[in-house]
Design a protein around this motif. Structure first.
Motif, PDB file in Angstrom:
ATOM      1  N   ARG A  34       1.467   6.615  -6.939  1.00 13.89           N
ATOM      2  CA  ARG A  34       0.404   7.572  -7.266  1.00 13.89           C
ATOM      3  C   ARG A  34       0.899   8.995  -7.086  1.00 13.89           C
ATOM      4  N   GLU A  35       1.542   9.262  -5.955  1.00  9.90           N
ATOM      5  CA  GLU A  35       2.022  10.615  -5.672  1.00  9.90           C
ATOM      6  C   GLU A  35       3.148  11.034  -6.610  1.00  9.90           C
TER       7      GLU A  35
ATOM      8  N   ARG B 187       0.894   4.074  -2.931  1.00 10.45           N
ATOM      9  CA  ARG B 187       0.742   5.498  -2.603  1.00 10.45           C
ATOM     10  C   ARG B 187       1.894   6.308  -3.196  1.00 10.45           C
ATOM     11  N   PHE B 188       3.116   5.811  -3.034  1.00  6.45           N
ATOM     12  CA  PHE B 188       4.287   6.500  -3.589  1.00  6.45           C
ATOM     13  C   PHE B 188       4.165   6.612  -5.105  1.00  6.45           C
TER      14      PHE B 188
ATOM     15  N   ARG C  46      -8.301  -2.882  -0.935  1.00  4.80           N
ATOM     16  CA  ARG C  46      -7.500  -1.823  -0.311  1.00  4.80           C
ATOM     17  C   ARG C  46      -6.478  -1.260  -1.299  1.00  4.80           C
TER      18      ARG C  46
ATOM     19  N   LEU D 165       0.829  -1.207   0.000  1.00  6.63           N
ATOM     20  CA  LEU D 165       0.000   0.000   0.000  1.00  6.63           C
ATOM     21  C   LEU D 165       0.866   1.261   0.000  1.00  6.63           C
ATOM     22  N   GLY D 166       1.959   1.236   0.733  1.00  9.38           N
ATOM     23  CA  GLY D 166       2.879   2.379   0.731  1.00  9.38           C
ATOM     24  C   GLY D 166       3.520   2.579  -0.636  1.00  9.38           C
ATOM     25  N   ASP D 167       3.887   1.476  -1.291  1.00 12.05           N
ATOM     26  CA  ASP D 167       4.466   1.569  -2.638  1.00 12.05           C
ATOM     27  C   ASP D 167       3.452   2.115  -3.638  1.00 12.05           C
TER      28      ASP D 167
ATOM     29  N   GLU E 232      -8.303   0.927  -3.815  1.00  5.04           N
ATOM     30  CA  GLU E 232      -8.676   2.178  -3.152  1.00  5.04           C
ATOM     31  C   GLU E 232      -7.468   3.108  -3.020  1.00  5.04           C
ATOM     32  N   GLU E 233      -6.330   2.562  -2.620  1.00  2.00           N
ATOM     33  CA  GLU E 233      -5.109   3.369  -2.480  1.00  2.00           C
ATOM     34  C   GLU E 233      -4.638   3.901  -3.832  1.00  2.00           C
ATOM     35  N   ALA E 234      -4.834   3.099  -4.881  1.00  2.00           N
ATOM     36  CA  ALA E 234      -4.401   3.499  -6.226  1.00  2.00           C
ATOM     37  C   ALA E 234      -5.206   4.687  -6.740  1.00  2.00           C
ATOM     38  N   GLY E 235      -6.444   4.832  -6.277  1.00  2.00           N
ATOM     39  CA  GLY E 235      -7.281   5.948  -6.721  1.00  2.00           C
ATOM     40  C   GLY E 235      -7.467   5.924  -8.227  1.00  2.00           C
TER      41      GLY E 235
END
Length: 180
Positions: A26-27, A23-24, A51, A19-21, A54-57
């Protein structure tokens, strides 16, 4: 994105890393992520995938070759559609995608317009026409070659590293255009 090699069932800490990867990525402005998670008995880990999606948006989410070890690929693909996955990367359950063309054909026809099917796993340039004939949406080709540079790392290290071979990429594009 995998937190480690080996199987595709992840504990809570490994899922947090994924999930952190995501998020990174995506950002950082990535267009998509390639992930996958299974339960210990080889089914889609729907909680983990939900999940991740969802995190990928807004990012495209590709479910990787964990797809090749599920017991029921059609049911798994249906579940992935419901979870919001964009694409699956699969060899059709074979070591090499050219040997999994029957499953690739079945998946691409059953999910046309709902889930992209990308053939991956030992794809060679010469395989592209046969793979394209199955109706798949894309192929994953490493086009890997080696290059030699100056020694590196402690004590000199290995001077050989992987590169993308432009000639292989060119040949794959030509073959893909001819296959259309």
């Amino acid at each position: 994105m995998r937190p480690r090699g080996g199987g595709f069932a992840y504990d809570a800490h490994e899922l947090a890393t994924i999930l952190g990867d995501v998020r990174f990525a995506r950002e950082a402005g990535a267009g998509g992520v390639v992930v996958g998670a299974l339960t210990d008995d080889g089914r889609i880990d729907s909680d983990a995938v939900e999940r991740i999606v969802e995190e990928a948006g807004p990012l495209q989410v590709t479910f990787h070759r964990a797809m090749d070890v599920v017991a029921d690929p059609m049911a798994a693909a249906e579940e992935l559609v419901a979870l919001g996955v964009t694409r699956i990367l699969t060899s059709g359950g074979a070591s090499r995608s050219i040997d999994g063309v029957a499953r690739l054909r079945a998946l691409s026809h059953a999910f046309a317009g709902r889930l992209e099917v990308m053939a991956g796993g030992g794809v060679s340039v010469d395989d592209i026409p046969s793979l394209a004939a199955t109706g798949i949406d894309a192929v994953h080709l490493s086009a890997r070659d080696s290059a030699r540079g100056a020694p590196s790392g402690p004590g000199g290290g290995d001077a050989v590293y992987d590169i993308t071979d432009p000639a292989t990429v060119h040949d794959a594009l030509v073959m893909a255009a001819l296959a259309r």
